[in-house]
Design an enzyme around this catalytic site. Structure first.
Site, PDB file in Angstrom:
ATOM      1  N   CYS A  86     -16.728  17.171  17.230  1.00 11.49           N
ATOM      2  CA  CYS A  86     -16.395  16.080  18.491  1.00 11.49           C
ATOM      3  C   CYS A  86     -14.752  15.685  18.246  1.00 11.49           C
ATOM      4  O   CYS A  86     -14.240  14.961  19.071  1.00 11.49           O
ATOM      5  CB  CYS A  86     -17.477  15.017  18.796  1.00 11.49           C
ATOM      6  SG  CYS A  86     -19.096  15.671  18.831  1.00 11.49           S
ATOM      7  N   HIS A 336     -17.357  13.453  27.723  1.00 11.33           N
ATOM      8  CA  HIS A 336     -17.368  13.951  26.470  1.00 11.33           C
ATOM      9  C   HIS A 336     -17.280  15.358  26.367  1.00 11.33           C
ATOM     10  O   HIS A 336     -18.273  16.065  26.012  1.00 11.33           O
ATOM     11  CB  HIS A 336     -18.373  13.286  25.535  1.00 11.33           C
ATOM     12  CG  HIS A 336     -18.225  13.669  24.087  1.00 11.33           C
ATOM     13  ND1 HIS A 336     -17.003  13.858  23.496  1.00 11.33           N
ATOM     14  CD2 HIS A 336     -19.217  13.729  22.800  1.00 11.33           C
ATOM     15  CE1 HIS A 336     -17.355  14.201  22.281  1.00 11.33           C
ATOM     16  NE2 HIS A 336     -18.710  13.983  21.918  1.00 11.33           N
TER      17      HIS A 336
END
Lengths: 402, 465
Positions: A86, A336
């Site tokens: 991420c 995200h």
């Protein structure tokens, strides 16, 4: 060693886009980034590219970086894919800064993208799951939500943090995201909504978790040798860069109530920038789960250890607070799209520091921070951005003068 | 020939029960006679995991460890894989030497006594019978099908001697069988034929074994009535059979049926026991066991987690999908194999320089950060939960989706172990709910199945169970 400057940034909308491809999303972000540069930046002036992505729609492509740069006409530009789960996008920005500071390039594109909503929920859990500790943590049955839930539980046990305090993160970030046309979830949520939503992994509810999202974002980093050619005034300097890695598994770390890699990265970035947390005017932090934002407050020094629960209750991190956090809506509301998250944070900071943030614009910011975490803390990268030029009269200046 | 001697006993049955009344309410009848309840394996339990649990108990009761075992016999009619030697995995779970003799007994409910009888008398042997037969949900065999495991440490110093043994076989095909590729046992349901096969083989085998003084008789129990039909032919009273019968609360435990009743008889202090096993096809073993001294036992045969009928179907996978075979975290079999000491026995590493513990024992030391050659140290035993959460229904990683569909949400925790003044933590799945600060103990369970291969490892259960 030349300084690095942020001369432009742009993103696609974040959300679910069945009619878009990872390339088309990237092209949108790229074009928006080019358009954001005050003076014209032509593609042939880009020397280097770093692109962050984890997996393309659940697939694995060997050359996913060049696949998007060639799509936007950057043939010949060396492109490197950056993958740190991420934090891929944040590390792509760091690579761009390093290239500039090393004198290897004058203008570098740092991009990121992800297409997640065209994969089955099982495939998505796979892609998210491989970013954690696979052989032991994952195979004990733990998900990312499960790992962060354990951090939340540990924080609750250690400091008395409450589910209501976690829920305030969701309320705040949805409030901000509702003001962001690029955000995935552009709706407000109430404290009651956040607290009463179904449990994903106790104590985290659905509203304490970010969505899976499609999107792309790009930042343009230039050397101080050329920055004047692309900016009119008050260019944004990359004042500090910090990064760290750590044990991938939570069980292998010294603490469950903080992310040591974030702390180390922040310390490094603050030191390089010569600032303290008190100097910051805003921060975009990694809030994949509500507890992650509370941990970030502490790891980044916005409040004392264990005080993030009461800190969020003061309203200090709201849009009109002392240190607004996640003015974009954060991962929770803005979305995200893994590889694009870190560069997306830079887009928000660019817009805020250059006064383009519209109805979520904060007043006269000078210092802004981005904080991007890979996995559950196996990697972290922090950037401090500084808008050149004097601060206007305001709270921060008052603090400094006293 | 020297008698096989029993030194210790361990027995295990799953914690779940379904009561006969519950099944009768659904079907309007309960066809397994004289069974009040039966044990139901958890979603991640099978014959191998139950065997590991029973063996651990037997070894601990004998106060020896796996390294002392020279011969291991594993009996079951329900091996998790139709073809693959499973005893090496069982040996690994127990820390038994790679040089030990390993033998599998299968294909018949008589396999348990075959394993006991086949064990060498001159060395330390471990015999375990573990079974979880399945039948169609609407027939007598399905109603009776239970689960359990019994293990015995055998060595020349054991206080219980198998003083007599006899066997008899005659062709009676079809009395009980399981087709290739099927999970369910069947029968031709010709009652008189089946009874004849049962009583004839047992009685012929019993002719050569003395029944005098027997106070408990462990008799094959496909249901709760059949063993009593053999009482007269075995020369024992019906009450003698009832004395140690486990079928009434555990159901038909297949190859473990007689070993479980034998374990109960020894645990209850009986000094002269008859063990009479029947295997369809057909054959019988009859053993006379005499106990002269204390035999330490650790038998956990009670279960207090009562299932509804639908919950039992769900738990056994009758009404859930098997899960997709994609999307699971891929850990190659060779990688998994290299971690078996950690999966099976929680072997951590102790740094020879600073003494810190590291789990798994690879890479830089967690204490001094140096690349060292670790000294192995087993963490098997109680640990303390440091932090915990519940993975709610539908949220499990793909490799646990089938398990979660069958048994619902599950807890995951970080568990701290303290050994020799040092601490180390590792993640673990919880079999039952537990809270921060609770003590938990490891158990072997199936972790997940990938590429058709069940993978076994450690999960955790509250210490008080």
């Amino acid at each position: 060693m030349p300084d690095a400057y942020l001369i432009g940034a742009g993103q696609s909308d974040f959300g679910s886009f069945p009619d878009e491809s990872y390339r088309s999303l990237f092209a949108t972000a790229y074009e928006n980034a080019l358009e954001s540069v005050s003076n014209e930046l032509r593609p042939e002036q880009i020397d280097e590219a770093y692109v962050g992505t984890l997996g393309v729609g659940g697939r694995q492509l060997g050359l996913s970086g060049p696949a998007v740069t060639e799509h936007v006409g950057l043939d010949g530009v060396p492109c490197t894919r950056v993958e740190n789960a991420c934090a891929a996008g944040g590390f792509a920005v760091r690579q761009a800064v390093m290239a500039v500071r090393a004198g290897m390039a004058d203008v570098v594109l740092a991009g990121g993208f992800e297409v997640m909503t065209d994969a089955s929920s099982e495939a998505i859990r796979y892609w998210l799951g491989v970013s954690g500790e696979t052989e032991w943590e994952r195979l004990s049955g733990t998900t990312f939500a499960g790992v962060y839930a354990q951090m939340a539980r540990a924080h609750m046990d250690a400091y008395g943090t409450t589910r209501e305090q976690l829920s305030r993160i969701a309320v705040k970030n949805h409030h901000n995201g509702a003001k962001n046309d690029h955000a995935h979830l552009q709706f407000e949520c109430s404290l009651e909504d956040a607290q009463s939503a179904s449990i994903v992994a106790d104590p985290l509810t659905l509203y304490h978790c970010c969505p899976t999202t499609d999107g792309a974002a790009c930042a343009l980093i230039a050397s101080e040798d050329v920055v004047d050619a692309y900016t009119d005034s008050e260019p944004i300097r990359v004042a500090g860069v910090g990064a760290a890695s750590d044990a991938i598994g939570l069980f292998q770390r010294e603490t469950y109530t903080g992310i040591p890699a974030s702390r180390q990265a922040a310390t490094e970035a603050y030191t390089m920038a010569g600032v303290d947390p008190d100097d910051l005017d805003l921060a975009e932090v990694h809030d994949c789960f509500a507890i992650a934002e509370l941990l970030a407050y502490e790891d980044l020094g916005l409040c004392e250890r264990g005080e993030s629960g009461p800190f969020v209750e003061t309203g200090a991190t709201e849009l009109d607070g002392e240190i607004p956090v996640n003015t974009s809506g954060g991962l929770k509301s803005k979305g995200h799209p893994i590889g694009a998250t870190g560069t997306g944070q830079v887009v928000e900071v660019f817009e805020q520091l250059s006064g383009r943030a519209g109805n979520r614009q904060i007043e006269n910011p000078q210092y802004a921070l981005t904080h991007n975490v890979g996995g559950s803390g196996g990697a972290a990268v922090v950037h401090v951005f500084e808008r050149d030029g004097p601060r206007d009269e305001g709270e921060k200046q008052t603090e400094e003068s006293t | 020939m020297t008698a096989v001697c029993i030194r210790s006993v361990g027995a295990y049955a799953p914690a779940f029960r379904i009561e006969a009344e519950e099944i009768a309410e659904v079907w309007g009848r309960f066809e397994a006679r004289n069974i009040e309840s039966k044990a139901v394996p958890d979603a991640d339990e099978d014959a191998l995991t139950m065997a590991a649990s029973a063996c651990r108990r037997a070894l601990e009761a004998a106060e020896i460890d796996g390294n002392d075992v020279e011969w291991l016999g594993f009996a079951t009619t329900t091996p998790p894989l139709a073809e693959e030697e499973l005893t090496p995995r069982l040996a690994s779970m127990l820390g038994i030497s790679e040089r030990a003799h390993l033998q599998t007994f299968t294909g018949s409910t008589r396999a348990g006594t075959r394993a006991i009888h086949s064990a060498p008398s001159a060395c330390t042997a471990l015999v375990v019978a573990s079974d979880c037969p399945r039948g169609e949900p609407d027939d007598a065999r399905g109603h009776a099908a239970g689960a359990g495991a019994a293990a015995f440490v055998l060595d020349p110093n054991g206080a219980g001697s198998v003083v007599e043994h006899s066997e008899y076989a005659a062709p009676y095909p079809g009395t009980r069988f399981r087709r290739t590729g099927s999970n369910h046992i069947e029968g031709i349901d010709v009652t008189k034929y089946e009874r004849q096969a049962f009583t004839e083989t047992l009685s012929k085998a019993a002719e050569a074994v003395t029944a005098d003084g027997v106070t408990a008789a462990a008799v094959q129990a496909p249901d709760g009535s059949r063993p009593y039909r053999a009482a007269s032919t075995l020369g024992v009273e019906r009450t003698t059979i009832h004395e140690c019968a486990t079928v009434h609360e555990l159901g038909d435990t297949g190859a473990a049926s007689v070993p479980l009743s034998l374990a109960r008889a020894i645990d209850d202090g009986h000094e002269t026991v008859l063990a009479a096993a029947f295997g369809s096809g057909a054959g019988a073993d009859v053993l006379r066991i005499e106990v002269n001294g204390a035999i330490p036992c650790d038998c956990s045969l009670t279960g207090d987690r009562i299932l509804t009928y639908s919950a039992s179907l769900r738990q056994q996978g009758e009404i859930t999908s098997s899960g997709l075979d994609t999307g699971a975290a891929y850990v190659s079999i060779p990688s998994w194999q290299r971690s078996l000491p950690q999966r099976h026995r929680l072997v951590a590493g102790r740094c020879p320089d600073c003494g810190a513990l590291t789990f798994p024992p690879e890479g830089a030391c967690s204490g001094c950060q140096m690349l060292v050659e670790y000294d192995p140290i087993e963490l098997w035993g109680p640990g303390t939960i440091e932090t915990v959460t519940e993975i709610e229904q539908g949220g499990a990683p793909p490799e646990f989706a089938a398990q979660q569909a069958r048994s619902g949400s599950f807890g995951v925790a970080i568990i701290r172990f303290e050994r020799a003044g040092e601490r180390v933590s590792l993640p673990g799945q919880l079999i039952e709910a537990a809270a921060v600060g609770d003590r938990v103990v490891p158990v072997i369970r199936r972790v997940y199945t990938q590429e058709g291969i069940p993978r076994y490892g450690t999960k955790f259960i509250p210490e008080i169970r």
